[in-house]
Write a protein that holds these residues in place. Structure first.
Motif, mmCIF file in Angstrom:
data_model
loop_
_atom_site.group_PDB
_atom_site.id
_atom_site.type_symbol
_atom_site.label_atom_id
_atom_site.label_comp_id
_atom_site.label_asym_id
_atom_site.label_seq_id
_atom_site.Cartn_x
_atom_site.Cartn_y
_atom_site.Cartn_z
ATOM 1 N N GLY A 250 0.790 -1.228 0.000
ATOM 2 C CA GLY A 250 0.000 0.000 0.000
ATOM 3 C C GLY A 250 0.821 1.276 0.000
ATOM 4 N N ILE A 251 2.119 1.182 -0.258
ATOM 5 C CA ILE A 251 2.921 2.406 -0.355
ATOM 6 C C ILE A 251 2.467 3.177 -1.590
ATOM 7 C CG2 ILE A 251 5.235 3.337 -0.710
ATOM 8 C CD1 ILE A 251 6.340 0.983 0.829
ATOM 9 N N PRO A 252 2.051 4.428 -1.447
ATOM 10 C CA PRO A 252 1.575 5.206 -2.605
ATOM 11 C C PRO A 252 2.627 5.272 -3.706
ATOM 12 C CG PRO A 252 1.055 6.334 -0.556
ATOM 13 C CD PRO A 252 1.933 5.190 -0.186
ATOM 14 N N VAL A 253 2.185 5.178 -4.945
ATOM 15 C CA VAL A 253 3.121 5.140 -6.069
ATOM 16 C C VAL A 253 3.820 6.473 -6.283
ATOM 17 C CG1 VAL A 253 1.890 3.298 -7.258
ATOM 18 C CG2 VAL A 253 1.240 5.685 -7.669
ATOM 19 N N ASP A 254 3.255 7.545 -5.730
ATOM 20 C CA ASP A 254 3.871 8.854 -5.919
ATOM 21 C C ASP A 254 4.835 9.206 -4.782
ATOM 22 O OD1 ASP A 254 1.966 9.116 -3.957
ATOM 23 O OD2 ASP A 254 1.253 11.085 -4.639
ATOM 24 N N SER A 255 5.144 8.255 -3.934
ATOM 25 C CA SER A 255 6.020 8.527 -2.789
ATOM 26 C C SER A 255 7.436 8.855 -3.261
ATOM 27 C CB SER A 255 6.055 7.326 -1.849
ATOM 28 O OG SER A 255 4.761 7.041 -1.356
ATOM 29 N N GLU A 256 7.942 9.992 -2.797
ATOM 30 C CA GLU A 256 9.297 10.405 -3.144
ATOM 31 C C GLU A 256 10.311 9.918 -2.112
ATOM 32 O OE1 GLU A 256 9.598 14.585 -3.956
ATOM 33 O OE2 GLU A 256 7.558 14.655 -4.748
ATOM 34 N N ARG A 257 9.901 9.869 -0.852
ATOM 35 C CA ARG A 257 10.809 9.445 0.212
ATOM 36 C C ARG A 257 10.167 8.293 0.982
ATOM 37 N NH1 ARG A 257 12.890 14.421 3.648
ATOM 38 N NH2 ARG A 257 10.731 14.398 4.331
ATOM 39 N N ILE A 258 10.934 7.221 1.154
ATOM 40 C CA ILE A 258 10.447 6.030 1.850
ATOM 41 C C ILE A 258 11.460 5.655 2.923
ATOM 42 C CG2 ILE A 258 9.731 3.625 1.615
ATOM 43 C CD1 ILE A 258 9.070 4.201 -1.306
ATOM 44 N N PHE A 259 10.991 5.605 4.173
ATOM 45 C CA PHE A 259 11.863 5.296 5.306
ATOM 46 C C PHE A 259 11.416 3.976 5.930
ATOM 47 C CE2 PHE A 259 11.903 10.149 5.674
ATOM 48 C CZ PHE A 259 12.993 10.247 4.824
ATOM 49 N N LEU A 260 12.246 2.945 5.785
ATOM 50 C CA LEU A 260 11.919 1.600 6.285
ATOM 51 C C LEU A 260 13.008 1.068 7.217
ATOM 52 C CD1 LEU A 260 10.610 0.074 2.931
ATOM 53 C CD2 LEU A 260 9.250 0.366 4.994
ATOM 54 N N GLN A 261 13.827 1.937 7.766
ATOM 55 C CA GLN A 261 14.932 1.506 8.604
ATOM 56 C C GLN A 261 14.451 0.912 9.926
ATOM 57 O OE1 GLN A 261 14.312 4.629 7.662
ATOM 58 N NE2 GLN A 261 14.627 6.097 9.333
ATOM 59 N N ASN A 262 15.331 0.103 10.522
ATOM 60 C CA ASN A 262 15.080 -0.502 11.839
ATOM 61 C C ASN A 262 13.844 -1.400 11.859
ATOM 62 O OD1 ASN A 262 17.304 0.824 13.251
ATOM 63 N ND2 ASN A 262 16.120 2.707 12.982
ATOM 64 N N ASN A 263 13.744 -2.239 10.841
ATOM 65 C CA ASN A 263 12.723 -3.284 10.818
ATOM 66 C C ASN A 263 13.416 -4.646 10.702
ATOM 67 O OD1 ASN A 263 9.879 -2.071 10.762
ATOM 68 N ND2 ASN A 263 10.930 -0.798 9.231
ATOM 69 N N LYS A 264 12.691 -5.657 10.229
ATOM 70 C CA LYS A 264 13.254 -7.000 10.081
ATOM 71 C C LYS A 264 12.983 -7.551 8.687
ATOM 72 C CE LYS A 264 12.771 -8.046 15.017
ATOM 73 N NZ LYS A 264 12.189 -8.964 16.028
ATOM 74 N N ILE A 265 13.020 -6.666 7.714
ATOM 75 C CA ILE A 265 12.733 -7.036 6.328
ATOM 76 C C ILE A 265 13.838 -7.953 5.796
ATOM 77 C CG2 ILE A 265 12.428 -6.126 3.989
ATOM 78 C CD1 ILE A 265 11.334 -3.558 5.323
ATOM 79 N N HIS A 266 13.427 -9.046 5.109
ATOM 80 C CA HIS A 266 14.372 -10.058 4.649
ATOM 81 C C HIS A 266 14.719 -9.932 3.168
ATOM 82 C CE1 HIS A 266 14.397 -12.606 8.291
ATOM 83 N NE2 HIS A 266 13.140 -12.195 8.423
ATOM 84 N N ARG A 267 13.749 -9.521 2.331
ATOM 85 C CA ARG A 267 13.957 -9.551 0.888
ATOM 86 C C ARG A 267 13.436 -8.268 0.255
ATOM 87 N NH1 ARG A 267 14.226 -14.906 -1.154
ATOM 88 N NH2 ARG A 267 12.914 -14.421 -2.940
ATOM 89 N N LEU A 268 14.093 -7.876 -0.838
ATOM 90 C CA LEU A 268 13.624 -6.762 -1.658
ATOM 91 C C LEU A 268 13.371 -7.294 -3.062
ATOM 92 C CD1 LEU A 268 16.044 -3.857 -0.614
ATOM 93 C CD2 LEU A 268 13.789 -4.410 0.311
ATOM 94 N N LEU A 269 12.149 -7.090 -3.536
ATOM 95 C CA LEU A 269 11.739 -7.644 -4.819
ATOM 96 C C LEU A 269 11.228 -6.549 -5.742
ATOM 97 C CD1 LEU A 269 9.736 -10.714 -3.434
ATOM 98 C CD2 LEU A 269 12.143 -10.673 -4.159
ATOM 99 N N GLN A 270 11.211 -6.867 -7.035
ATOM 100 C CA GLN A 270 10.671 -5.935 -8.011
ATOM 101 C C GLN A 270 9.201 -5.661 -7.706
ATOM 102 O OE1 GLN A 270 10.676 -7.378 -12.033
ATOM 103 N NE2 GLN A 270 10.553 -5.324 -12.932
ATOM 104 N N GLY A 271 8.802 -4.392 -7.757
ATOM 105 C CA GLY A 271 7.420 -4.008 -7.480
ATOM 106 C C GLY A 271 7.194 -3.518 -6.064
ATOM 107 N N HIS A 272 8.190 -3.673 -5.175
ATOM 108 C CA HIS A 272 8.029 -3.170 -3.809
ATOM 109 C C HIS A 272 7.962 -1.648 -3.770
ATOM 110 C CE1 HIS A 272 9.559 -6.945 -1.456
ATOM 111 N NE2 HIS A 272 8.259 -6.990 -1.729
ATOM 112 N N PHE A 273 8.641 -0.986 -4.715
ATOM 113 C CA PHE A 273 8.682 0.468 -4.744
ATOM 114 C C PHE A 273 8.411 0.953 -6.158
ATOM 115 C CE2 PHE A 273 12.027 -1.317 -1.995
ATOM 116 C CZ PHE A 273 11.491 -0.999 -0.758
#
Length: 450
Positions: free
Chosen positions: A49-72
């Protein structure tokens, strides 16, 4: 009492920031600029649900394991995902992100490898953070096309070797942080292409060998840290290739202060910048001494002049520069005067003050993404951990740089020439007066006779 999320939303409203109606759960979203903040919520994956027009995304200090195409989306300008558990990044995750300027993937200790094309196409990227990960190697061409990159953070990884031309495309890179790795050698083309590099930090590695041409492209380098390695020798001609060098730290290496040290000792005598101590470990009678404080008599069986001039001539022929050990003749007043070469060090404009504008930080930034450097005329930076420090010497004391530019003096002809000209003028004066008097007398006589 407000909950943490509600309290932050309330503060944003009070500050006049418009909240976005489309926002992932447990995140804060607002516009101007369009921002999604999902930090410190123990997310195991990138929230939906991250808005597609988001210019700045802050996801630090979590437990995210993977980054995949389409996440941003490709509208992202700033993306912080540091201090997570990322172990895999799909190669196409950032493809098409032509607006991305800062990407922070630091402090992901399980990120042990990256695909060659992970960062391809990030033409506007200025800062890339890959510090404190588990990287043991970098694939060929991983930084290909990143011509606008200025800051590259690779410290505190497990890098043992850097392939030739790894940084070839980084024409605008000014800061390269490689300290805290396991590098053991620097080859001739390790840093090829880095013509704009200003600061190179290589301390706290295992470097024991530096090719004589390792720094041949680093003409703009002002700061070089090589302390706390395994170096026993570095040649003077190797450092001669750094004409802009101002700050050098060589302490905490097992330096050999025998004949192998002669060219480095001679270079240190010429260098006008700031250096650390260079402690001797061998031979026995030199233990504990600072190489910079040694004298010619300390090298009784060596040939300093011959060794230095020969090795420097070879180096300058390879780099295409004039051999500074050769004196050049300049004719002045009919005589040839010897002009001695200038010492290593950045050239100075002694008539104008240098003003440097420091780069400010954004209001919402949480960590240091770039260093803010003090004016180098005042103090020497210390980047032992990649952040700003204000002390100069290895013991942490602040020292001020001495003024390099001597007071300007008026250039006059040699005193002998000046006096000779004066005497010549005074001796010629009476003859001119006599001639004028005779001519005037002849005119008067002729007039009377008529």
């Amino acid at each position: 009492m407000f909950k943490r999320g509600c309290g932050l939303e309330f503060l944003l409203v009070l500050c006049g920031l418009e909240l976005s109606w489309s926002c992932p759960r447990h995140c804060i979203c607002y516009t101007a600029p369009s921002t999604v903040s999902c930090q410190a919520h123990n997310f195991l994956s990138v929230p939906e649900g991250i808005p597609v027009d988001s210019e700045r995304i802050f996801l630090q200090n979590n437990k995210i394991h993977r980054l995949l195409q389409g996440h941003f989306s490709s509208n992202t300008v700033t993306l912080w995902i540091y201090s997570n558990n990322i172990s895999y990044i799909e190669p196409s995750t950032f493809h098409g992100f032509t607006l991305l300027e800062e990407l922070d993937l630091g402090d992901n200790r399980h990120l042990r490898s990256l695909a060659e094309d992970t960062f391809h196409g990030l033409s506007r990227l200025k800062a890339l953070h890959l510090y404190h990960c588990g990287l043991s190697s970098l694939p060929n061409n991983i930084f290909q096309g990143l011509r606008n990159l200025q800051y590259l953070y690779l410290q505190d990884n497990h890098l043992k070797f850097l392939q030739d031309d790894t940084f070839m495309d980084l024409h605008n890179l000014s800061h390269l942080f490689l300290h805290g790795n396991r590098l053991w050698s620097l080859n001739q083309n390790t840093f090829r292409g880095l013509k704009a590099l200003d600061r190179l930090l290589l301390h706290q590695n295992k470097i024991e060998w530096v090719d004589q041409l390792a720094f041949h492209d680093l003409k703009s380098l002002t700061t070089l840290y090589l302390f706390n390695n395994s170096l026993t020798e570095v040649s003077g001609p190797c450092l001669d290739m750094l004409p802009s060098l101002e700050y050098l730290r060589l302490n905490d290496n097992p330096w050999s202060c025998d004949c192998k040290a002669v060219s480095l000792w001679e270079w240190l005598k010429r260098f006008r910048g700031s250096t650390s101590s260079v402690g001797c470990r061998v031979p026995q009678n030199m233990i504990g001494k600072d190489m910079k404080e040694l004298h010619k008599e300390d090298f009784p069986n060596c040939s300093p002049t011959i060794l230095n001039s020969e090795s420097r001539a070879q180096t300058n022929n390879l780099s295409g520069t004039v051999n500074p050990s050769m004196n050049r003749g300049v004719a002045v007043g009919g005589q040839t005067h010897i002009v001695h070469p200038s010492r290593p060090g950045r050239s100075r404009n002694c008539t104008k003050p240098r003003n440097r504008a420091s780069k400010g930080k954004g209001d919402n930034e949480v960590h240091d993404s770039t260093e803010v450097m003090a004016d180098k005329e005042d103090s020497s930076p210390d980047f032992t951990d990649g952040r700003k420090h204000d002390h100069t010497s290895p013991d942490g004391t602040v020292t001020l740089r001495k003024q390099k530019c001597p007071p300007r003096t008026t250039v006059r002809p040699p005193s002998g020439v000046q006096q000779a000209n004066n005497r010549a003028s005074s001796s010629q004066f009476p003859s001119h007066v006599s001639a004028l008097f005779v001519a005037l007398l002849a005119i008067i006589t002729d007039y009377i006779l008529r």
